[in-house]
Motif scaffolding. Sequence first.
Motif, PDB file in Angstrom:
ATOM      1  N   UNK A  17       0.594  -1.251  -0.016  1.00  0.00           N
ATOM      2  CA  UNK A  17      -0.040   0.055   0.121  1.00  0.00           C
ATOM      3  C   UNK A  17       0.927   1.366   0.139  1.00  0.00           C
ATOM      4  N   UNK A  19       2.295   2.546  -2.458  1.00  0.00           N
ATOM      5  CA  UNK A  19       2.116   3.180  -3.632  1.00  0.00           C
ATOM      6  C   UNK A  19       1.013   4.321  -3.453  1.00  0.00           C
ATOM      7  N   UNK A  20       0.334   4.094  -2.084  1.00  0.00           N
ATOM      8  CA  UNK A  20      -0.712   5.073  -1.909  1.00  0.00           C
ATOM      9  C   UNK A  20      -0.187   6.524  -1.598  1.00  0.00           C
ATOM     10  N   UNK A  48       0.652   4.724  -9.160  1.00  0.00           N
ATOM     11  CA  UNK A  48       0.433   3.492  -8.505  1.00  0.00           C
ATOM     12  C   UNK A  48       0.969   2.242  -9.228  1.00  0.00           C
ATOM     13  N   UNK A  49       0.607   1.910 -10.546  1.00  0.00           N
ATOM     14  CA  UNK A  49       0.960   1.095 -11.444  1.00  0.00           C
ATOM     15  C   UNK A  49       2.439   0.894 -11.715  1.00  0.00           C
ATOM     16  N   UNK A  52       3.948  -0.378  -8.126  1.00  0.00           N
ATOM     17  CA  UNK A  52       3.718  -1.801  -8.417  1.00  0.00           C
ATOM     18  C   UNK A  52       4.574  -2.611  -8.980  1.00  0.00           C
ATOM     19  N   UNK A  56       7.349  -5.308  -7.628  1.00  0.00           N
ATOM     20  CA  UNK A  56       7.079  -6.632  -8.063  1.00  0.00           C
ATOM     21  C   UNK A  56       8.414  -7.291  -8.670  1.00  0.00           C
ATOM     22  N   UNK A 113      -0.362  -3.577 -16.503  1.00  0.00           N
ATOM     23  CA  UNK A 113      -0.119  -2.459 -15.913  1.00  0.00           C
ATOM     24  C   UNK A 113       0.470  -1.169 -16.711  1.00  0.00           C
TER      25      UNK A 113
ATOM     26  N   UNK B   1      -3.314   1.495   6.409  1.00  0.00           N
ATOM     27  CA  UNK B   1      -3.260   2.690   5.445  1.00  0.00           C
ATOM     28  C   UNK B   1      -4.558   2.826   4.587  1.00  0.00           C
ATOM     29  N   UNK B   2      -4.765   1.573   3.984  1.00  0.00           N
ATOM     30  CA  UNK B   2      -5.807   1.587   3.117  1.00  0.00           C
ATOM     31  C   UNK B   2      -7.166   0.882   3.682  1.00  0.00           C
ATOM     32  N   UNK B  22      -9.608   1.295  -1.744  1.00  0.00           N
ATOM     33  CA  UNK B  22      -8.679   1.262  -2.748  1.00  0.00           C
ATOM     34  C   UNK B  22      -8.774  -0.279  -3.115  1.00  0.00           C
ATOM     35  N   UNK B  24      -7.391  -3.258  -4.305  1.00  0.00           N
ATOM     36  CA  UNK B  24      -5.986  -3.727  -4.805  1.00  0.00           C
ATOM     37  C   UNK B  24      -6.137  -5.202  -4.382  1.00  0.00           C
ATOM     38  N   UNK B  58      -4.425  -2.764 -11.160  1.00  0.00           N
ATOM     39  CA  UNK B  58      -4.675  -3.510 -12.129  1.00  0.00           C
ATOM     40  C   UNK B  58      -4.696  -4.953 -11.591  1.00  0.00           C
TER      41      UNK B  58
END
Lengths: 143, 113
Positions: A17, A19-20, A48-49, A52, A56, A113, B1-2, B22, B24, B58
Amino acid sequence: MSDTAKQVTLTIPMYPDMELAAAKTASVLAELMNFGEGEVEEIQLAIIETCINAFEHSKSDDQEVHIDFLLKDDELQFKVTDRGVGISTDTLDGSRLLGSPGVHTDLRKRGRGLQIIKSLMDEVDIESSPNGTTVKIIKRKKP
Amino acid sequence: MNKFDIQIREDGEHAVIETAGYLNDALGEQLAEKARELIQNGYTQLVINLEKTTLINSIGISILIEIIEALHEREGALNFCGLSATQERTFRMMALAKYAGIFPDEETAIANL
């Protein structure tokens, strides 16, 4: 905004999270630049993408993602950098296929993504080496 | 957080799943679990209301695809509602709109199941 470009830097750990945090920062900056509501959401989703993907694929020892925002009068640039092992565009484009093999193969082929990022942003440039990857993204303001 | 939440509304032959937060992997897995339970209980006409869902990544979309496929295997249907313009654009680009309906509000989404 003034004629002088402003720079904002942010480093986030590769935690779930986080990325938020990048998306929130991008949102504040985009609103400051008077991007429209939809464009702000597009910028959030793109970052965000990108984050991520770094989480990854980078396999970085420091487990950090560095983001440099550059605020210009007519565009927002951001560079997302990791110090990982590098990644090919083919991998970014195809390693995270959506879902498991199933009925609708066209859903699988398109679900990536990087495709989302490219569709929402004006320019996307990826530089990768064994020392890490930088994704540079530009979103221009509509005239 | 989320912070996220899932609400279920069952009504006759259809059910509505409303997500907030969110979307995810974490929220998506919870959503998939709720959808699996509904399908196992005989609900094959589902609406997913995303009005309170702020962002969908995604991975979240991949989980929505799995729900679409699970419903199609049982000759069911799924409609979405409450999407932002960006979410709708992304869904259309990724071909979700080919296999699931997209409607502005819950009432219309239910009516078109």
